[in-house]
Write a protein that holds these residues in place. Structure first.
Motif, PDB file in Angstrom:
ATOM      1  N   SER A 171       0.819  -1.213   0.000  1.00  0.00           N
ATOM      2  CA  SER A 171       0.000   0.000   0.000  1.00  0.00           C
ATOM      3  C   SER A 171       0.852   1.262   0.000  1.00  0.00           C
ATOM      4  CB  SER A 171      -0.940  -0.012   1.206  1.00  0.00           C
ATOM      5  OG  SER A 171      -1.864  -1.079   1.114  1.00  0.00           O
ATOM      6  N   LEU A 172       1.977   1.242   0.698  1.00  0.00           N
ATOM      7  CA  LEU A 172       2.883   2.398   0.683  1.00  0.00           C
ATOM      8  C   LEU A 172       3.432   2.632  -0.724  1.00  0.00           C
ATOM      9  CD1 LEU A 172       4.842   1.766   4.012  1.00  0.00           C
ATOM     10  CD2 LEU A 172       3.350   3.718   3.546  1.00  0.00           C
ATOM     11  N   LEU A 173       3.871   1.552  -1.376  1.00  0.00           N
ATOM     12  CA  LEU A 173       4.419   1.701  -2.723  1.00  0.00           C
ATOM     13  C   LEU A 173       3.339   2.134  -3.699  1.00  0.00           C
ATOM     14  CD1 LEU A 173       6.881   1.456  -4.550  1.00  0.00           C
ATOM     15  CD2 LEU A 173       6.252  -0.945  -4.946  1.00  0.00           C
ATOM     16  N   GLU A 188       1.141  12.017   5.427  1.00  0.00           N
ATOM     17  CA  GLU A 188       0.246  11.665   4.320  1.00  0.00           C
ATOM     18  C   GLU A 188       0.190  10.156   4.122  1.00  0.00           C
ATOM     19  OE1 GLU A 188       0.115  12.193  -0.549  1.00  0.00           O
ATOM     20  OE2 GLU A 188       1.269  13.624   0.671  1.00  0.00           O
ATOM     21  N   LEU A 189       1.348   9.506   4.198  1.00  0.00           N
ATOM     22  CA  LEU A 189       1.381   8.055   4.037  1.00  0.00           C
ATOM     23  C   LEU A 189       0.672   7.353   5.193  1.00  0.00           C
ATOM     24  CD1 LEU A 189       5.041   7.709   2.745  1.00  0.00           C
ATOM     25  CD2 LEU A 189       2.965   7.190   1.447  1.00  0.00           C
ATOM     26  N   LEU A 190       0.854   7.872   6.400  1.00  0.00           N
ATOM     27  CA  LEU A 190       0.154   7.292   7.551  1.00  0.00           C
ATOM     28  C   LEU A 190      -1.350   7.375   7.375  1.00  0.00           C
ATOM     29  CD1 LEU A 190       2.237   8.535  10.622  1.00  0.00           C
ATOM     30  CD2 LEU A 190       1.758   6.150  10.043  1.00  0.00           C
ATOM     31  N   GLU A 191      -1.839   8.533   6.953  1.00  0.00           N
ATOM     32  CA  GLU A 191      -3.284   8.710   6.805  1.00  0.00           C
ATOM     33  C   GLU A 191      -3.828   7.822   5.695  1.00  0.00           C
ATOM     34  OE1 GLU A 191      -6.641  12.173   5.985  1.00  0.00           O
ATOM     35  OE2 GLU A 191      -4.592  12.718   6.580  1.00  0.00           O
ATOM     36  N   SER A 192      -3.067   7.682   4.608  1.00  0.00           N
ATOM     37  CA  SER A 192      -3.531   6.882   3.486  1.00  0.00           C
ATOM     38  C   SER A 192      -3.541   5.396   3.814  1.00  0.00           C
ATOM     39  CB  SER A 192      -2.633   7.129   2.271  1.00  0.00           C
ATOM     40  OG  SER A 192      -2.965   6.256   1.214  1.00  0.00           O
ATOM     41  N   VAL A 193      -2.520   4.925   4.523  1.00  0.00           N
ATOM     42  CA  VAL A 193      -2.347   3.486   4.738  1.00  0.00           C
ATOM     43  C   VAL A 193      -2.906   3.014   6.075  1.00  0.00           C
ATOM     44  CG1 VAL A 193      -0.629   1.639   4.927  1.00  0.00           C
ATOM     45  CG2 VAL A 193      -0.361   3.417   3.194  1.00  0.00           C
ATOM     46  N   TRP A 194      -2.630   3.764   7.153  1.00  0.00           N
ATOM     47  CA  TRP A 194      -3.079   3.347   8.484  1.00  0.00           C
ATOM     48  C   TRP A 194      -4.426   3.957   8.870  1.00  0.00           C
ATOM     49  CZ3 TRP A 194       2.055   3.329   7.370  1.00  0.00           C
ATOM     50  CH2 TRP A 194       2.819   2.264   7.830  1.00  0.00           C
ATOM     51  N   GLY A 195      -4.798   5.055   8.239  1.00  0.00           N
ATOM     52  CA  GLY A 195      -6.033   5.727   8.601  1.00  0.00           C
ATOM     53  C   GLY A 195      -5.764   6.975   9.420  1.00  0.00           C
ATOM     54  N   ASN A 211      12.090  -2.100   4.993  1.00  0.00           N
ATOM     55  CA  ASN A 211      11.913  -3.515   4.665  1.00  0.00           C
ATOM     56  C   ASN A 211      11.610  -3.696   3.183  1.00  0.00           C
ATOM     57  OD1 ASN A 211      12.320  -4.302   7.319  1.00  0.00           O
ATOM     58  ND2 ASN A 211      10.148  -4.257   7.828  1.00  0.00           N
ATOM     59  N   LEU A 212      10.762  -2.812   2.637  1.00  0.00           N
ATOM     60  CA  LEU A 212      10.425  -2.900   1.215  1.00  0.00           C
ATOM     61  C   LEU A 212      11.656  -2.639   0.351  1.00  0.00           C
ATOM     62  CD1 LEU A 212       8.368  -3.120  -1.096  1.00  0.00           C
ATOM     63  CD2 LEU A 212       7.913  -0.673  -0.809  1.00  0.00           C
ATOM     64  N   ARG A 213      12.460  -1.670   0.730  1.00  0.00           N
ATOM     65  CA  ARG A 213      13.666  -1.362  -0.047  1.00  0.00           C
ATOM     66  C   ARG A 213      14.593  -2.567  -0.121  1.00  0.00           C
ATOM     67  NH1 ARG A 213      14.645   4.725   2.247  1.00  0.00           N
ATOM     68  NH2 ARG A 213      14.488   5.857   0.275  1.00  0.00           N
ATOM     69  N   ARG A 214      14.737  -3.295   0.988  1.00  0.00           N
ATOM     70  CA  ARG A 214      15.607  -4.478   0.982  1.00  0.00           C
ATOM     71  C   ARG A 214      15.089  -5.514  -0.018  1.00  0.00           C
ATOM     72  NH1 ARG A 214      15.958  -3.600   6.657  1.00  0.00           N
ATOM     73  NH2 ARG A 214      14.302  -5.120   7.059  1.00  0.00           N
ATOM     74  N   LYS A 215      13.780  -5.663  -0.088  1.00  0.00           N
ATOM     75  CA  LYS A 215      13.203  -6.632  -1.016  1.00  0.00           C
ATOM     76  C   LYS A 215      13.371  -6.180  -2.467  1.00  0.00           C
ATOM     77  CE  LYS A 215       9.837  -8.041   2.474  1.00  0.00           C
ATOM     78  NZ  LYS A 215       8.405  -8.054   2.879  1.00  0.00           N
TER      79      LYS A 215
END
Length: 280
Positions: A171-173, A188-195, A211-215
């Motif tokens: 969802s972040l990506l 903005e990312l917190l509101e979009s993804v976590w509410g 974590n996503l960057r490592r993947k």
């Protein structure tokens, strides 16, 4: 699991000490939680996926088969709330657990009533992924050069490689890719993804993006996808934007810039408390 437990909030309890495990399992069940309490790390990792727990209560002394702390392995691969139980008197260790991305941390001795209360407190935080309300219809497949985000299949591909991501990482990506030329702030990312009612430090975003960057790096370590703008937030990198433009104009994909932009990355999330308030 009993039939009436199918709609109860689920807790995966991973505690080495048999007495502590049994007393907390009984306390959580009495409070209405559906509980799975395996005794070994392999079973915990399997159940973290098959049991779909809402909350992970993990003893920080438990290790995976590679001797990496079990809570670290689980944080990398699940979006469940993470409550860590640490040894007595290690205040600094609890701080580090929160910096790593735990949602809460407590040290022994701790009563079953307190574990129940903390689990209830975590469950009150909205963690439901919601899609931002953009103008116009949503694309189901977002293609930016070698990066493809398929929201229908919940799939990320970088070049020829599929990238396995958690629900929050995806969802972040997706949020960044929908406005690839803009910088998205942590708020903005917190509101979009976590509410909008998320309670905690904004650097929880850094933990999941790290974590996503490592993947993504594992899929293609020559191509950076997410760029950090110090003190502002995150955006899609110029390498990805250049590759996307090249595909549109000439059909020849470009994966790197002649002069790579400087990524003003802030320190790893270990330097900022990710979320929550230390209690106990």
């Amino acid at each position: 699991m009993e039939p009436h437990d199918q709609f109860a909030p689920r807790v995966l309890l991973a505690i080495d000490d048999l007495r502590l495990r049994r007393t907390n399992e009984a306390g959580l069940r009495s409070a209405g939680f559906a509980v799975s309490a395996p005794s070994d790390a392999d079973a915990v990792q399997i159940l973290a996926e098959s049991f779909s727990p809402d909350v992970l209560v993990i003893d920080t002394d438990m290790e995976g088969p590679d001797h990496k702390p079990l809570y670290q392995r689980l944080r990398d691969g699940t979006d469940s709330y993470l409550l860590c139980i640490d040894a007595a008197g290690r205040d600094r260790a609890r701080v580090e657990l929160l910096r790593f991305g735990a949602d809460d941390a407590v040290s022994v001795p701790v009563t079953p009533d307190e574990i129940v209360a903390r689990c209830h407190a975590l469950m009150r935080r909205p963690r439901e992924i919601r899609r931002a309300e953009w103008d116009g219809p949503q694309q189901s497949v977002i293609t930016l050069g070698p990066l493809v985000v398929d929201t229908g299949r919940h799939e990320i591909r970088l070049g020829d490689e599929e990238v396995q991501a958690t629900r929050i990482e995806f969802s972040l990506l997706e949020h960044l890719c929908r406005r690839p030329t803009e910088v998205a702030s942590r708020s903005e990312l917190l509101e979009s993804v976590w509410g909008p009612n998320w309670v905690g430090d904004t650097h929880v975003v850094d933990v999941h993006l790290s974590n996503l960057r490592r993947k993504l790096d594992k899929a293609d370590d020559s191509l950076r996808v997410v760029h950090t703008v110090r003190g502002v937030g995150f955006r899609i990198s110029n390498e990805i934007l250049d590759a996307a433009e090249a595909q549109v104009t000439s059909g020849m994909p470009v994966t790197t810039r002649d002069e790579p932009e400087h990524d003003e990355r802030e320190p790893e999330p270990a330097s900022s408390i990710a979320t929550g308030t230390i209690l106990g």
